[in-house]
Scaffold this motif. Structure first.
Motif, PDB file in Angstrom:
ATOM      1  N   ASP A  91       0.850  -1.186   0.000  1.00  0.00           N
ATOM      2  CA  ASP A  91       0.000   0.000   0.000  1.00  0.00           C
ATOM      3  C   ASP A  91       0.889   1.241   0.000  1.00  0.00           C
ATOM      4  OD1 ASP A  91      -1.742   2.138   0.546  1.00  0.00           O
ATOM      5  OD2 ASP A  91      -3.023   0.906   1.834  1.00  0.00           O
ATOM      6  N   LYS A  94      -0.414   4.415   1.988  1.00  0.00           N
ATOM      7  CA  LYS A  94      -0.309   4.234   3.443  1.00  0.00           C
ATOM      8  C   LYS A  94       1.154   4.320   3.878  1.00  0.00           C
ATOM      9  CE  LYS A  94      -1.484   1.146   7.227  1.00  0.00           C
ATOM     10  NZ  LYS A  94      -2.067  -0.140   7.626  1.00  0.00           N
ATOM     11  N   GLU A  97       2.147   7.963   3.970  1.00  0.00           N
ATOM     12  CA  GLU A  97       1.641   8.656   5.165  1.00  0.00           C
ATOM     13  C   GLU A  97       2.445   8.278   6.411  1.00  0.00           C
ATOM     14  OE1 GLU A  97      -0.474  11.116   5.232  1.00  0.00           O
ATOM     15  OE2 GLU A  97      -0.944  10.970   3.084  1.00  0.00           O
ATOM     16  N   THR A  98       2.775   7.006   6.548  1.00  0.00           N
ATOM     17  CA  THR A  98       3.557   6.545   7.700  1.00  0.00           C
ATOM     18  C   THR A  98       4.940   7.179   7.702  1.00  0.00           C
ATOM     19  OG1 THR A  98       2.366   4.436   7.758  1.00  0.00           O
ATOM     20  CG2 THR A  98       4.533   4.498   8.835  1.00  0.00           C
TER      21      THR A  98
END
Length: 138
Positions: A91, A94, A97-98
């Motif tokens: 992903d 995701k 963002e992490t």
């Protein structure tokens, strides 16, 4: 003949700072941290993926003399060594963002390509790293 790649190398200017980035921010695990006397053999890998390590190598002896090491450090700092490591993820958005929340420097936000969704990051030393979520085959 050859059957696999076991170790690839990335030049880093500080191995402890490299551990903080590659393990602390990217989530890799230490596979070897050995004091060989003449150098520190420090390798990391994707968790649960034995057999493919990244050597976090300081430029210098025994592989090169000090003048050459200084040139390599200069090239790394300028980001002039080109592509160093490519990772895959399930992903990409995701992961973006992490890593953004962990303070990772991005050279490219998630971008859809023909082969999948791709992001670009830099380690603290200037090395270019790519992370891709591969498009479904079909």
């Amino acid at each position: 003949m050859l059957s696999s790649i076991s170790v690839s190398g990335v030049f880093v200017l500080d191995q402890d700072e490299a551990l903080d980035f590659y393990v602390g921010k990217l989530g890799l695990e230490v596979s070897n941290d050995l004091d060989l006397g003449f150098m520190r053999w420090l390798t990391v890998r994707v968790p649960g993926q034995p057999g493919r390590d990244i050597l976090l190598e300081k430029p210098g002896p025994p592989a090169m003399d000090e003048a050459t090491a200084e040139q390599v450090r200069d090239l790394v700092t300028k980001g002039a060594t080109g592509f160093t490591v490519g990772f895959t993820t399930d992903d990409c958005r995701k992961t973006y963002e992490t890593l953004l929340a962990r303070g990772v420097e991005f050279t490219q936000e998630p971008t859809d390509q023909s082969y999948g969704t791709d992001i670009g990051i830099r380690d603290p030393f200037g090395n270019h790293i790519r992370i891709v979520q591969l498009a479904p085959q079909g």
